[in-house]
Design an enzyme around this catalytic site. Structure first.
Site, short mmCIF file in Angstrom:
data_model
loop_
_atom_site.label_atom_id
_atom_site.label_comp_id
_atom_site.label_asym_id
_atom_site.label_seq_id
_atom_site.Cartn_x
_atom_site.Cartn_y
_atom_site.Cartn_z
N ASN A 165 4.86 -15.36 -18.40
CA ASN A 165 4.47 -13.97 -18.66
C ASN A 165 3.81 -13.30 -17.46
OD1 ASN A 165 2.01 -15.25 -18.62
ND2 ASN A 165 1.22 -14.22 -20.45
N HIS A 219 -9.02 1.28 6.90
CA HIS A 219 -8.49 2.64 7.04
C HIS A 219 -9.60 3.61 7.46
CE1 HIS A 219 -5.59 5.82 6.55
NE2 HIS A 219 -6.33 6.43 5.65
N LYS A 239 -1.24 17.73 12.13
CA LYS A 239 -0.29 17.66 11.02
C LYS A 239 -0.95 18.18 9.74
CE LYS A 239 -1.53 13.10 9.26
NZ LYS A 239 -1.13 11.72 8.98
#
Length: 325
Positions: free
Chosen positions: A45, A138, A201
């Site tokens: 499972n 990050h 950007k």
């Protein structure tokens, strides 16, 4: 006299999940140890079972698992392994996360959004982790999400020295693909003695991974540009930035990123791009469908191993990067 005295020695044990065993083996080799034999499998499972085949009692345990695809499975496996070590009476548990999953969800941009990077830190702490060792988050603020020591390693020395050795530095320009990478790009400039340019950007807030490049700030005409980023996922941002550089007269473009996530259309975008070389580290396994003659993968294993050694010996991880701080 009350109590009992012992003359035990500290013991380092290195464990690995199943996400990226090649990197774990490299780190083990650098440390001169073997990975602890581990039995791990999935039930029908999808539930994960883990058992370590050596005693971890009283040991300083280091558990390496990079959050690669399928990311949720490998995060869950790491949490289960941390729990197993805690219940095995490990003296300390350091999780080595070369690529920290959900790091892009580090703040709320709009209402009713999660801060998933904090959730990952909370889960690791709840499972029993005492310390996190990771590479190129990050954003630096993620270090504050974990209630304990975080050793933040940098790939800059490995990547920058590789690029600097193969390019004429007098023609080199370091380029940040957006305003958020400027500080990292500045460090590259300091190390390579190169000028800086920035690609401005704008993202579409309603469509993931859609970017519109507006303009290049800085002189790139006739220059060899090295685009520096922390990760490349679908490749849309970085390839659009490279196109903008070529449109502004760049002679050549090299792309470097610590984490080559390379999801979905990334392989095709890299192959079809005018970029001459993409340079990644091995914090993540490189997908098999990526064209290897255009992609260079550098090893972070020596850096991770030195950091592990410093943590184990109560030394200074910062000393590995002091000249770049």
């Amino acid at each position: 006299m009350t109590g009992i005295k012992t003359t035990g020695e500290k013991k380092l044990m290195l464990f690995s999940g199943r996400a990226h065993p090649e990197l774990a083996e490299e780190v083990a080799h650098e440390l001169g140890v073997s990975l602890v034999p581990t039995k791990a499998f999935d039930f029908a499972n999808g539930e994960i079972y883990v058992r370590f085949q050596e005693s971890a009692r009283g040991a300083d345990c280091f558990l390496i698992q990079s959050h690669t695809t399928p990311i949720n499975k490998w995060i869950m496996e790491q949490l289960i392994m941390v729990d197993a070590l805690k219940r095995a009476s490990a003296r300390s548990i350091t999780v080595i996360v070369p690529f920290y999953g959900y790091a892009r969800q580090d703040k709320k941009h709009r209402g009713r959004e999660p801060i998933s990077a904090r959730l990952i830190a909370d889960m690791l702490k709840t499972a029993g982790a005492d310390r996190i060792l990771t590479v190129d988050l990050h954003t630096d603020q993620i270090q504050g999400f974990f209630d304990g020591p975080v050793d933040h390693l940098f790939a800059l020395p490995v990547l920058a020295d590789y690029v600097g050795a193969k390019v004429d530095r007098s023609k080199l320009t370091v380029v940040s693909p957006d305003a958020g990478r400027v500080r990292v790009a500045d460090r590259w400039c300091d190390r390579l003695g190169a000028p800086l340019a920035i690609v401005h950007k704008r993202r579409d807030p309603d469509v993931a991974n859609r970017v519109t490049v507006h303009e290049v700030v800085g002189d790139v005409r006739g220059r060899v540009c090295v685009l520096v980023d922390d990760m490349i996922d679908t490749g849309g941002t970085i390839c659009a930035a490279a196109d903008a550089l070529f449109a502004n007269g760049a002679e050549d473009v090299i792309v470097t990123a610590t984490h080559g996530v390379l999801s979905g259309p990334a392989a095709d975008r890299l192959k079809n791009s005018k970029v001459s070389e993409f340079v990644f580290t091995n914090t993540l396994p490189t997908p098999n469908d990526v064209e290897l003659d255009k992609v260079t993968v550098l090893s972070m294993a020596p850096t991770v191993a030195r950091a592990v050694q410093e943590v184990f010996e109560d030394g200074s991880v910062t000393s590995l990067f002091e000249e770049h701080a």
